[in-house]
Write a protein that holds these residues in place. Sequence first.
Motif, PDB file in Angstrom:
ATOM      1  N   MET A 178       0.741  -1.179   0.258  1.00 36.24           N
ATOM      2  CA  MET A 178       0.194  -0.145  -0.061  1.00 36.24           C
ATOM      3  C   MET A 178       0.966   1.173   0.024  1.00 36.24           C
ATOM      4  N   PHE A 179       0.385   2.235  -0.691  1.00 33.71           N
ATOM      5  CA  PHE A 179       1.330   3.645  -0.858  1.00 33.71           C
ATOM      6  C   PHE A 179       0.989   4.279   0.432  1.00 33.71           C
ATOM      7  N   ALA A 180       2.319   4.813   1.278  1.00 36.10           N
ATOM      8  CA  ALA A 180       2.128   5.401   2.322  1.00 36.10           C
ATOM      9  C   ALA A 180       1.826   6.944   2.124  1.00 36.10           C
ATOM     10  N   ALA A 181       0.673   7.274   3.065  1.00 42.08           N
ATOM     11  CA  ALA A 181       0.278   8.738   2.457  1.00 42.08           C
ATOM     12  C   ALA A 181       0.632   9.631   3.963  1.00 42.08           C
ATOM     13  N   GLY A 182       0.226  10.847   3.716  1.00 44.30           N
ATOM     14  CA  GLY A 182       0.551  11.721   5.033  1.00 44.30           C
ATOM     15  C   GLY A 182       1.746  12.426   5.235  1.00 44.30           C
ATOM     16  N   TYR A 183       2.322  12.594   4.022  1.00 46.70           N
ATOM     17  CA  TYR A 183       3.454  13.655   3.756  1.00 46.70           C
ATOM     18  C   TYR A 183       3.247  14.707   2.700  1.00 46.70           C
ATOM     19  N   PRO A 184       4.105  15.765   2.937  1.00 47.46           N
ATOM     20  CA  PRO A 184       3.753  16.921   1.954  1.00 47.46           C
ATOM     21  C   PRO A 184       4.092  16.803   0.587  1.00 47.46           C
ATOM     22  N   PHE A 185       5.181  15.744   0.679  1.00 49.32           N
ATOM     23  CA  PHE A 185       5.669  15.250  -0.927  1.00 49.32           C
ATOM     24  C   PHE A 185       6.438  13.743  -0.811  1.00 49.32           C
ATOM     25  N   TYR A 186       6.618  13.210  -2.125  1.00 51.31           N
ATOM     26  CA  TYR A 186       6.933  11.641  -2.002  1.00 51.31           C
ATOM     27  C   TYR A 186       8.081  11.555  -2.883  1.00 51.31           C
ATOM     28  N   GLY A 187       8.389  10.346  -2.760  1.00 51.17           N
ATOM     29  CA  GLY A 187       9.349   9.835  -3.623  1.00 51.17           C
ATOM     30  C   GLY A 187      10.883   9.788  -3.205  1.00 51.17           C
ATOM     31  N   GLN A 188      11.182  10.475  -2.176  1.00 49.92           N
ATOM     32  CA  GLN A 188      12.487  10.615  -1.543  1.00 49.92           C
ATOM     33  C   GLN A 188      12.608   9.659  -0.341  1.00 49.92           C
ATOM     34  N   ASP A 189      13.275   8.590  -0.575  1.00 49.63           N
ATOM     35  CA  ASP A 189      13.350   7.768   0.568  1.00 49.63           C
ATOM     36  C   ASP A 189      14.494   7.910   1.143  1.00 49.63           C
ATOM     37  N   VAL A 190      15.568   8.433   0.631  1.00 52.12           N
ATOM     38  CA  VAL A 190      16.791   8.791   1.350  1.00 52.12           C
ATOM     39  C   VAL A 190      17.208  10.291   1.688  1.00 52.12           C
ATOM     40  N   GLY A 191      17.427  10.599   2.851  1.00 48.09           N
ATOM     41  CA  GLY A 191      17.898  11.905   3.461  1.00 48.09           C
ATOM     42  C   GLY A 191      19.176  12.044   3.766  1.00 48.09           C
ATOM     43  N   ILE A 192      19.871  13.242   3.317  1.00 47.42           N
ATOM     44  CA  ILE A 192      21.091  13.633   3.628  1.00 47.42           C
ATOM     45  C   ILE A 192      21.234  14.749   4.729  1.00 47.42           C
ATOM     46  N   LEU A 193      21.941  14.684   5.528  1.00 52.15           N
ATOM     47  CA  LEU A 193      22.181  15.548   6.735  1.00 52.15           C
ATOM     48  C   LEU A 193      23.592  16.327   6.544  1.00 52.15           C
ATOM     49  N   VAL A 194      23.562  17.637   6.038  1.00 50.69           N
ATOM     50  CA  VAL A 194      24.810  18.452   5.564  1.00 50.69           C
ATOM     51  C   VAL A 194      24.778  19.708   6.610  1.00 50.69           C
ATOM     52  N   PHE A 195      26.084  20.111   6.647  1.00 47.69           N
ATOM     53  CA  PHE A 195      26.470  21.353   7.219  1.00 47.69           C
ATOM     54  C   PHE A 195      25.975  22.548   6.133  1.00 47.69           C
ATOM     55  N   SER A 196      25.694  23.836   6.793  1.00 47.64           N
ATOM     56  CA  SER A 196      25.725  24.940   5.839  1.00 47.64           C
ATOM     57  C   SER A 196      27.120  25.496   5.304  1.00 47.64           C
ATOM     58  N   LEU A 229      16.604  13.798  -0.334  1.00 44.80           N
ATOM     59  CA  LEU A 229      16.314  14.941   0.247  1.00 44.80           C
ATOM     60  C   LEU A 229      17.285  15.523   1.382  1.00 44.80           C
ATOM     61  N   TYR A 230      17.674  16.914   1.392  1.00 52.17           N
ATOM     62  CA  TYR A 230      18.598  17.571   2.091  1.00 52.17           C
ATOM     63  C   TYR A 230      18.051  18.071   3.288  1.00 52.17           C
ATOM     64  N   GLU A 231      18.661  17.918   4.392  1.00 54.74           N
ATOM     65  CA  GLU A 231      18.276  18.907   5.677  1.00 54.74           C
ATOM     66  C   GLU A 231      19.593  19.348   6.451  1.00 54.74           C
ATOM     67  N   VAL A 232      19.653  20.768   6.401  1.00 57.31           N
ATOM     68  CA  VAL A 232      20.616  21.343   6.820  1.00 57.31           C
ATOM     69  C   VAL A 232      21.003  21.430   8.458  1.00 57.31           C
ATOM     70  N   VAL A 233      21.992  21.054   9.094  1.00 55.73           N
ATOM     71  CA  VAL A 233      22.324  20.804  10.366  1.00 55.73           C
ATOM     72  C   VAL A 233      23.090  22.178  11.040  1.00 55.73           C
ATOM     73  N   SER A 234      22.595  22.774  11.830  1.00 60.33           N
ATOM     74  CA  SER A 234      23.102  23.730  12.591  1.00 60.33           C
ATOM     75  C   SER A 234      24.798  23.231  13.144  1.00 60.33           C
ATOM     76  N   GLY A 235      25.544  24.072  12.763  1.00 56.92           N
ATOM     77  CA  GLY A 235      26.983  23.755  13.219  1.00 56.92           C
ATOM     78  C   GLY A 235      27.825  23.261  12.163  1.00 56.92           C
ATOM     79  N   GLY A 236      29.031  22.709  12.510  1.00 55.83           N
ATOM     80  CA  GLY A 236      29.902  22.446  11.523  1.00 55.83           C
ATOM     81  C   GLY A 236      30.729  21.121  12.009  1.00 55.83           C
ATOM     82  N   PHE A 237      31.807  20.743  11.093  1.00 61.28           N
ATOM     83  CA  PHE A 237      32.595  19.558  11.357  1.00 61.28           C
ATOM     84  C   PHE A 237      33.431  19.904  12.734  1.00 61.28           C
ATOM     85  N   ALA A 238      33.766  20.945  12.980  1.00 63.29           N
ATOM     86  CA  ALA A 238      34.643  21.206  14.063  1.00 63.29           C
ATOM     87  C   ALA A 238      33.954  20.937  15.374  1.00 63.29           C
TER      88      ALA A 238
END
Length: 236
Positions: free
Chosen positions: A1-19, A40-49
Amino acid sequence: MFAAGYPFYGQDVGILVFSTVTPRPPGDAGNAASFSYPVLYEVVSGGFADLVEGGSSIQENLLAAGRELVKKGVRAIVGDCGLMSLYQGCLGAELKVPFAGSSLCQIPMIWELIGRSGSIGIITGHSDLLKETHLRASGWRNDIQLSIQGMQDEPHFNEIVIQGGLALDVDQMRADVLAAGEKLRSKTPDLRAVILECSNLSTYSADLAGTLNIPVFDTMSAANMLAYAVHPPRYL
């Protein structure tokens, strides 16, 4: 069954990145063109340090960004900085989806793949910043033989990744990665496989594998494994 309840679809993998604004050519997990599937990308506050020693603040920032991805329907998450490995266990447990905090999470699997023999080489952005805690959090144990080579003395890598330069020359960066690979091989006679800890290096994995003639693992190999696991192809 197709999972519903999200604002957009088709992105199974998310990537955490710094700004950061470091140039990200294809092959780098920070470039969406690297993937054969939507991410799908999500920016994390902070940096590698902030990940060298870690702490409650950066942990909470990572968790908050990860939760945002899960709320948007992502089914697996990859960290774009190798030092996110410090929170491999924490984020994997809290987010309730598969999490690859770093290419380093592949260490135990690679050790099994090479028959628990020889050494796994790690090419890291800066050998002084990669601590035992990062390795332990990724599943490393004392019987797994590692050989570590830093990129900090390679001139173009230092200019672009460590110093934050913007004038990336792909050929110069490739030469730096291959130089580090030769240094790793020269000091590791029993080298059986290489992990590129820094996600900025994945662009050059094919060059390194061709030069060393051994398997090379990176952030992209971890991401692709998760993508396959959460959305395997249907054969029949």
